[in-house]
Design an enzyme around this catalytic site. Structure first.
Site, PDB file in Angstrom:
ATOM      1  N   ALA A 148       0.854  -1.186   0.000  1.00 17.47           N
ATOM      2  CA  ALA A 148       0.000   0.000   0.000  1.00 17.47           C
ATOM      3  C   ALA A 148       0.893   1.241   0.000  1.00 17.47           C
ATOM      4  O   ALA A 148       2.101   1.157   0.226  1.00 17.47           O
ATOM      5  CB  ALA A 148      -0.914  -0.011   1.215  1.00 17.47           C
TER       6      ALA A 148
ATOM      7  N   GLU B 274       4.001  -5.811   7.166  1.00 15.80           N
ATOM      8  CA  GLU B 274       3.399  -4.698   7.904  1.00 15.80           C
ATOM      9  C   GLU B 274       3.923  -4.586   9.334  1.00 15.80           C
ATOM     10  O   GLU B 274       3.953  -3.486   9.898  1.00 15.80           O
ATOM     11  CB  GLU B 274       1.875  -4.847   7.924  1.00 15.80           C
ATOM     12  CG  GLU B 274       1.186  -4.581   6.587  1.00 15.80           C
ATOM     13  CD  GLU B 274       1.069  -5.821   5.726  1.00 15.80           C
ATOM     14  OE1 GLU B 274       0.319  -5.789   4.736  1.00 15.80           O
ATOM     15  OE2 GLU B 274       1.740  -6.847   6.025  1.00 15.80           O
TER      16      GLU B 274
ATOM     17  N   GLU C  21      -1.924  -9.112  -0.604  1.00 18.64           N
ATOM     18  CA  GLU C  21      -3.347  -9.218  -0.285  1.00 18.64           C
ATOM     19  C   GLU C  21      -4.211  -9.072  -1.533  1.00 18.64           C
ATOM     20  O   GLU C  21      -5.207  -9.789  -1.696  1.00 18.64           O
ATOM     21  CB  GLU C  21      -3.717  -8.172   0.768  1.00 18.64           C
ATOM     22  CG  GLU C  21      -3.108  -8.489   2.124  1.00 18.64           C
ATOM     23  CD  GLU C  21      -3.229  -7.346   3.120  1.00 18.64           C
ATOM     24  OE1 GLU C  21      -3.631  -7.601   4.262  1.00 18.64           O
ATOM     25  OE2 GLU C  21      -2.912  -6.186   2.746  1.00 18.64           O
TER      26      GLU C  21
ATOM     27  N   GLY D 243      -0.074  -4.995   0.912  1.00 19.55           N
ATOM     28  CA  GLY D 243      -1.302  -4.882   0.144  1.00 19.55           C
ATOM     29  C   GLY D 243      -1.211  -5.543  -1.211  1.00 19.55           C
ATOM     30  O   GLY D 243      -2.224  -5.998  -1.751  1.00 19.55           O
TER      31      GLY D 243
END
Length: 262
Positions: free
Chosen positions: A69, A136, A116, A113
């Site tokens: 992200a 993360e 994911e 992300g």
């Protein structure tokens, strides 16, 4: 899309009945910001609604599918910002409502992300240079787009704990062995392999393909008894389609089936 509405952070094209979306923030290694995820959702839903499309591919660059992200944007968020703004849920999860198959073609980094997002797709074809991880923990947070939920379902508790708690990366070989990816191919063959799989899917009856996706997702997310009953009812329902009649007649008469997706 028209020039006026052309997306900024993705490229969209078709290959026969396959819709291809390429993430396009090269300087940021395709870091997933809010606008990119909104654009991706819009593109996938448009393909989902297009009768001429039977399957989709999401891919990135050779260096990165998506390196995570957008941390630069996230760094200033407060709890109120992310909670009131429904961060992630609002646009990242659009892909979960797409009914046609979505293949992730992953090369390079698929971290945080990015990993994911790949797991939100229906299956992953990885180049031999792919690297997966949920780092993360190094940022003082945890995965927030399904990483702690989809990863253990895909690779088991121990491997998921290892990745989530240490932040280490898995290479393509380990990822295939663990069950995260369906196949590993040479980097220069990645899109050929993904397109080949997608075009094969497109040759089959679309109602059957959609039903198979729905049933496998029911197994992935629920219990066995309910899943088997759901599968049975979907199996029964497909006997109401023209494509079931065509497919079985073609088999009996030793000819190639011509499906009309009805």
């Amino acid at each position: 899309m028209s020039e006026a509405t052309a997306p900024e952070f993705i490229n969209v094209r078709t290959e026969g009945r396959v819709g291809v979306v390429t993430l396009n923030r090269p300087k940021q290694l395709n870091a997933l910001n809010d606008q990119l995820m909104t654009e991706l959702g819009v593109a996938l839903k448009a393909f989902d609604a297009d009768d001429n499309i039977g399957c989709m591919i999401v891919t990135g660059s050779e260096k990165a599918f998506a390196a995570g992200a957008d941390i630069g944007a996230m760094a200033t968020y407060t709890f109120a910002d992310v909670y009131k703004g429904d961060y992630i849920t609002r646009n990242w999860e659009t892909i979960r409502s797409v009914r046609k198959p979505v293949i992730a073609a992953v090369s390079g980094f698929a971290l945080g992300g990015g990993c994911e997002l790949a797991m939100m797709c229906d299956f992953i074809i990885a180049a031999d240079n792919a690297r997966f991880g949920q780092p993360e923990i190094k940022l003082g947070i945890i995965p927030g787009a399904g990483g702690t939920q989809r990863l253990p379902r895909a690779v088991g508790k121990s491997k998921a704990m290892d990745l989530a708690l240490t932040g280490r990366m898995m290479d393509a070989t380990e990822s295939e062995r663990a069950g995260l990816v369906s196949r590993v191919v040479p980097l220069d063959k990645l899109m050929d392999e993904a397109l080949g799989a997608a075009l094969q899917i497109c040759e089959f009856s679309l109602p059957s393909v959609m039903a198979a996706k729905e049933c496998v997702n029911r197994a992935f997310e629920g219990g066995l008894a309910d899943g088997v009953m759901f599968e049975r009812r979907m199996f029964h329902a497909l006997f109401a389609t023209d494509d079931q009649k065509e497919g079985m007649d073609a088999f009996v008469n030793k000819r190639k089936a011509v499906f009309k997706h009805s």
